[in-house]
Design a protein around this motif. Structure first.
Motif, short mmCIF file in Angstrom:
data_model
loop_
_atom_site.label_atom_id
_atom_site.label_comp_id
_atom_site.label_asym_id
_atom_site.label_seq_id
_atom_site.Cartn_x
_atom_site.Cartn_y
_atom_site.Cartn_z
N ALA A 35 23.47 8.66 14.34
CA ALA A 35 24.29 7.49 14.01
C ALA A 35 23.45 6.22 14.01
CB ALA A 35 25.44 7.36 15.00
N ALA A 72 29.08 8.75 11.28
CA ALA A 72 28.26 9.58 12.16
C ALA A 72 28.65 9.35 13.62
CB ALA A 72 26.78 9.28 11.94
N TRP A 73 28.92 8.11 13.99
CA TRP A 73 29.33 7.79 15.37
C TRP A 73 30.65 8.51 15.71
CZ3 TRP A 73 27.33 5.44 19.59
CH2 TRP A 73 28.23 5.09 20.62
#
Length: 329
Positions: A275, A286-287
């Motif tokens: 991320a 992504a986080w």
């Protein structure tokens, strides 16, 4: 939250029908068992080195579960120097109540003992309102003092779920260096100047914060040198702040590594490295995929007492091992 934190109902009666000797008829023995011990209150602890996104994760969780946040960063507990101490802004808090954030006198000695007293009170208060306390911050020695107190009072009252946000060392070092540049753009120099004191003591209070003592020589000399020298001196200060921040991250990882491998804390590791390598929408996605989503599952299972060893087995903190194997700082 009442459903999440409800007590488990267990049978209180156990019936045995033994066979009597001598040919006599059987008789019924009913034994009242003691009620099960009360279920412990639940607490989530979010850990990680500086810059890994601990505050972000705590907010993410607090917006998915009825929760309030207890700050465990000893420098962020002080009032003032919001840029230098990287305090989460009211906008970033998204309406989530925060405790022990920006309320201690800047010149006071905020010891681990004081933190434990204040944090314990905050956790009790949050739990009494049927909400989940989320303890978050980088002062791992303070967290350890709270959780593993000498009387074992905290452990006897609370069950803890430890989450650890991890980022690979090179990526993290690059991020915190860029963050210092951003802090300078936001006005860090003027903010620190407002706290500067020729007779100031950098051994206690908020002046211990990285980003304050590094400016001492610069502020003392800036009025006696030309602009070219001032620029060079400021660049040296910024480099020193970046280096000290990277060293802080390394020390924090070292302490977390010890808590897991020496003291046996069961840490659930969330690797956010990918991320941090991305930008914009891709970074947010992504986080969510790597950090918020898995953390939410872990916390939900924790609150519902669905502790499946296979699903929740702590992952090895592999990137932290770099600290123990000579990673550069």
């Amino acid at each position: 939250m009442s459903t999440v934190m409800s007590k488990q109902i267990r049978p209180l009666l156990h019936t045995n029908i033994p066979t009597s000797g001598g040919g006599g008829g059987g008789h019924l023995n009913t034994h009242l068992l003691r009620p099960p011990p009360p279920q412990k209150e639940k607490v989530v602890v979010v850990m990680g080195a500086t810059g890994t996104g601990k505050s972000r994760l705590s907010i993410d969780l607090a917006t998915r579960f009825p929760a309030e946040i207890v700050n465990s960063d000893k420098i962020q507990a002080y009032e003032g120097l919001n840029i230098v101490t990287n305090k989460i802004t009211p906008e970033e808090q998204r309406g989530v109540p925060h405790h022990l954030l920006g309320l201690v006198n800047p010149n006071a000695d905020f010891s681990a003992s004081t933190f434990c007293d204040m944090a314990s009170f905050a956790v009790r208060s949050i739990s009494s309102r049927r909400k989940l306390p989320i303890i978050v911050g980088g002062s791992n020695s303070y967290i350890e003092a709270l959780v593993d107190d000498g009387s074992h009072e905290f452990r006897s009252r609370y069950e803890c779920c430890f989450l650890c946000v991890d980022v690979s060392i090179p990526v993290l070092h690059s991020f915190v260096s860029n963050r210092v540049d951003l802090m300078v753009e936001m006005g860090m120099v003027e903010e620190v100047r407002s706290f500067f004191d020729l007779s100031g003591n950098y051994s206690n209070g908020i002046r211990r914060a990285i980003g304050v003592p590094e400016f001492d020589r610069y502020f003392r000399m800036e009025g006696f040198v030309n602009e070219q020298v001032r620029v060079r001196m400021l660049q040296e200060v910024i480099r020193e702040i970046k280096g000290n921040t990277r060293k802080l991250a390394t020390r924090q990882l070292d302490k977390i590594y010890r808590l897991q491998n020496v003291k046996g804390w069961k840490l659930h590791r969330l690797d956010a490295t990918d991320a941090f390598r991305k930008h914009g929408k891709e970074a947010d996605e992504a986080w969510e995929h790597l950090v918020t989503g898995p953390s939410s599952v872990i916390v939900s299972r924790f609150l519902h007492n669905l502790d499946n060893a296979a699903a929740l087995r702590p992952s090895p903190i592999t990137t932290m091992t770099a600290v123990m194997t000579g990673a550069s700082v």
